[in-house]
Design a protein around this motif. Structure first.
Motif, PDB file in Angstrom:
ATOM      1  N   ASP A 118       0.853  -1.178   0.000  1.00  0.00           N
ATOM      2  CA  ASP A 118       0.000   0.000   0.000  1.00  0.00           C
ATOM      3  C   ASP A 118       0.905   1.249   0.000  1.00  0.00           C
ATOM      4  O   ASP A 118       1.505   1.607   1.005  1.00  0.00           O
ATOM      5  CB  ASP A 118      -0.905   0.000   1.232  1.00  0.00           C
ATOM      6  CG  ASP A 118      -1.859   1.190   1.203  1.00  0.00           C
ATOM      7  OD1 ASP A 118      -1.875   1.947   0.186  1.00  0.00           O
ATOM      8  OD2 ASP A 118      -2.542   1.411   2.217  1.00  0.00           O
ATOM      9  N   TRP A 119       1.028   1.908  -1.140  1.00  0.00           N
ATOM     10  CA  TRP A 119       1.918   3.088  -1.283  1.00  0.00           C
ATOM     11  C   TRP A 119       1.211   4.412  -1.025  1.00  0.00           C
ATOM     12  O   TRP A 119       1.829   5.483  -1.149  1.00  0.00           O
ATOM     13  CB  TRP A 119       2.500   3.121  -2.704  1.00  0.00           C
ATOM     14  CG  TRP A 119       3.505   2.017  -2.923  1.00  0.00           C
ATOM     15  CD1 TRP A 119       3.273   0.783  -3.434  1.00  0.00           C
ATOM     16  CD2 TRP A 119       4.878   2.095  -2.607  1.00  0.00           C
ATOM     17  NE1 TRP A 119       4.406   0.033  -3.481  1.00  0.00           N
ATOM     18  CE2 TRP A 119       5.450   0.832  -2.967  1.00  0.00           C
ATOM     19  CE3 TRP A 119       5.714   3.067  -2.045  1.00  0.00           C
ATOM     20  CZ2 TRP A 119       6.795   0.530  -2.787  1.00  0.00           C
ATOM     21  CZ3 TRP A 119       7.041   2.761  -1.893  1.00  0.00           C
ATOM     22  CH2 TRP A 119       7.596   1.530  -2.247  1.00  0.00           C
ATOM     23  N   SER A 120      -0.051   4.336  -0.621  1.00  0.00           N
ATOM     24  CA  SER A 120      -0.782   5.593  -0.424  1.00  0.00           C
ATOM     25  C   SER A 120      -0.220   6.422   0.736  1.00  0.00           C
ATOM     26  O   SER A 120      -0.312   7.651   0.742  1.00  0.00           O
ATOM     27  CB  SER A 120      -2.273   5.287  -0.173  1.00  0.00           C
ATOM     28  OG  SER A 120      -2.416   4.497   1.018  1.00  0.00           O
ATOM     29  N   GLU A 121       0.338   5.786   1.720  1.00  0.00           N
ATOM     30  CA  GLU A 121       0.876   6.503   2.889  1.00  0.00           C
ATOM     31  C   GLU A 121       2.388   6.708   2.798  1.00  0.00           C
ATOM     32  O   GLU A 121       2.995   7.282   3.707  1.00  0.00           O
ATOM     33  CB  GLU A 121       0.549   5.709   4.166  1.00  0.00           C
ATOM     34  CG  GLU A 121      -0.928   5.505   4.418  1.00  0.00           C
ATOM     35  CD  GLU A 121      -1.662   6.810   4.613  1.00  0.00           C
ATOM     36  OE1 GLU A 121      -1.026   7.777   5.137  1.00  0.00           O
ATOM     37  OE2 GLU A 121      -2.833   6.899   4.242  1.00  0.00           O
ATOM     38  N   SER A 131       5.729   8.348   1.245  1.00  0.00           N
ATOM     39  CA  SER A 131       6.192   9.522   0.487  1.00  0.00           C
ATOM     40  C   SER A 131       7.671   9.800   0.823  1.00  0.00           C
ATOM     41  O   SER A 131       8.153   9.409   1.881  1.00  0.00           O
ATOM     42  CB  SER A 131       5.345  10.757   0.810  1.00  0.00           C
ATOM     43  OG  SER A 131       5.540  11.159   2.170  1.00  0.00           O
TER      44      SER A 131
END
Length: 543
Positions: free
Chosen positions: A316-319, A321
């Motif tokens: 899950d790369w949404s969080e 950065s």
């Protein structure tokens, strides 16, 4: 008749009365020649017919006839003299402004060679000749040409001023010393001149020597100034080099901090990109497998295969950065730290420079056993002192301290600047400073400037104070291991330094010493061994 070039000398044509060349020469019966007017005037004045030369007396005034032979000879002599004078005058120099002119020359005045104190006249080479050849004129006093010859003659006796009266300090003639100055002390004018010349030359030599000494003094000041300038430049280069190195170190630290943060951000980004690229690769491989199933005619088998070959699990790369690194405040913090570092560094460097300046006035100090309290033990070299708790049997001389366990140095100072250092390491109590030579040494002693003592003290191992009235408590970050004592006698200054920390501890200012000063040492009581360490006079500059 003889040629003009073979004429007799001039003195053969001079009248013995007027001492000049004959005019209308006549001869008396005794054979002597005179100017006609001169011999008649002589007889008229003396009322006696007598020859001026041989003193022959005539019964009656002789008839005087012109001597034609002598007249012709005189005429030739005059003509020859005029020709010679004309030739000579063309060769002689014309008198210039500031030069003495000939008093006899008519028309163009030639430069005088001599002045006559009898004739009171100055003569050029031509008109001087009679004074050099005529026997009577040779007796006249000649001198280098001068103006105002009348000023060189006695106004009372009309004689040359050739003597000097020491009593009246004035020039006199030979007759003055027989009249107005006969009881005075006098010497020839030349002797007075020589004496005054000798004194003048001595004075001039003395002034020259004084000026030469002044030159050497000034050169000495210049040398001192040059040495001071060289020392200041060397100290300045050292200080600013240290500051420059500090700035360069802080700059390198700043750059390293920024680059380290930059490397961390870059690695974080590269790791994330590498992981994302790996997932993309897996997904593309699965996509290829699905595309192959679409070519199959067996739909049942394809559906079953899709159930088996579902998409692979991904992160899950949404969080996740990788924000750009922030450097805001990094330079400000670095400059602030640099400012604090430089401030401390500058204070330390300035303190070290000041220490070096006072240390150059270092003197060799040794303890005087004749002043030491009977409890004190002095080393053989006179550099150490401590209390023994045991009283020695010593003569109670006026110099010796009777109650306070103190001792003075042998050396005294009544001008200039001096500095010495004392090791106080390991002691719990001590007093150090300077005192007047005539300050109190018997009985209880009050260590204050009013009593002639300028000292600082340590008590109870940690309490420092300047012995003023009232005492001044000293707040020190750490106890000094070695104390430097500096005195500027003319400035009225006594300063104490922590030598190793290069820090000023305390200064007495506006002091009035008046008398000789001596270094003062008090190791205080042994206190059962707690304060047994000695005070040690240390070589300056050795820590």
């Amino acid at each position: 008749m003889a040629a003009a070039s073979n004429l007799p000398s001039e003195d053969q044509f001079l009248c013995s009365v007027c001492l000049d060349v004959f005019t209308d020469p006549v001869t008396t019966s005794c054979g002597h020649n005179f100017c006609k007017k001169c011999i008649n005037d002589y007889w008229d004045t003396n009322n006696q017919n007598m020859c001026p030369l041989c003193k022959k007396v005539f019964t009656s005034r002789p008839e005087l006839l012109v001597n034609t032979f002598m007249s012709e000879m005189v005429s030739q002599f005059r003509q020859s003299a005029q020709q010679k004078a004309s030739s000579s005058s063309s060769e002689q120099q014309e008198s210039k402004p500031g030069e003495v002119p000939c008093d006899v020359c008519t028309g163009t005045k030639l430069k005088a060679l001599k002045s006559c104190l009898v004739c009171l006249a100055s003569y050029c080479e031509t008109h001087l000749e009679p004074h050099l050849t005529a026997s009577r004129l040779k007796r006249h006093q000649l001198m280098d040409p001068v103006e105002n010859l009348e000023d060189r003659m006695c106004t009372k006796h009309d004689k040359p001023l050739e003597m000097f009266c020491k009593t009246d300090q004035t020039c006199v003639c030979i007759l003055c010393i027989c009249s107005d100055h006969k009881t005075h002390k006098f010497v020839p004018l030349k002797e007075e001149y020589e004496e005054r010349k000798f004194k003048m030359e001595a004075q001039i030599q003395q002034i020259i020597q004084e000026r030469q000494l002044k030159i050497e003094t000034i050169k000495g000041f210049v040398d001192i100034s040059n040495r001071n300038a060289d020392r200041e430049k060397a100290e300045g280069v050292q200080v600013f080099t240290d500051l420059k190195e500090s700035v360069e170190r802080k700059l390198n630290e700043l750059i390293n901090t920024i680059e380290e943060k930059q490397r961390t951000t870059k690695k974080q980004a590269e790791d994330s990109i590498r992981e994302l690229e790996q997932e993309i690769s897996e997904l593309m491989k699965r996509s290829t497998d699905v595309e192959k199933l679409s070519l199959s005619e067996d739909l049942l088998q394809s559906v079953q295969a899709l159930n088996i070959h579902h998409p692979p699990p991904t992160k899950d790369w949404s969080e996740v950065s990788v924000p750009p690194a922030s450097y805001e405040g990094t330079v400000v913090r670095a400059v602030s730290q640099l400012e604090e570092t430089l401030s401390k560094k500058m204070k330390k460097l300035v303190a070290e420079v000041k220490m070096k300046r006072v240390q150059k006035f270092a003197v060799d100090v040794t303890l005087d056993p004749e002043t030491a309290h009977p409890h004190l033990i002095l080393s053989d070299d006179g550099k150490q002192v401590n209390d023994s708790d045991v009283k020695k049997n010593l003569p109670n001389n006026p110099k010796r301290f009777s109650t306070s366990p103190s001792v003075l140095a042998k050396q005294s100072f009544s001008s200039g600047r001096f500095y010495f250092e004392v090791q106080v390491k390991g002691k719990t109590d001590w007093d150090l400073g300077v005192t007047r030579e005539l300050s109190k040494r018997k009985g209880d002693i009050t260590l204050t400037p009013q009593k002639g003592y300028w000292t600082i003290c340590l008590t109870n191992g940690n309490q420092y104070e300047a012995a003023a009235d009232p005492p001044v408590l000293l707040s020190l970050k750490s106890g000094p291991q070695k104390v430097g004592v500096f005195v500027d006698y003319e400035e009225g200054l006594v300063s104490f330094y922590d030598v190793e920390a290069a820090v000023l501890i305390f200064s007495f200012t506006g002091c009035s010493f008046k008398k000789k000063l001596l270094p003062y040492f008090n190791p205080e009581l042994n206190d059962g061994g707690k304060n047994s360490a000695p005070l040690i006079i240390s070589p300056v500059g050795v820590n």
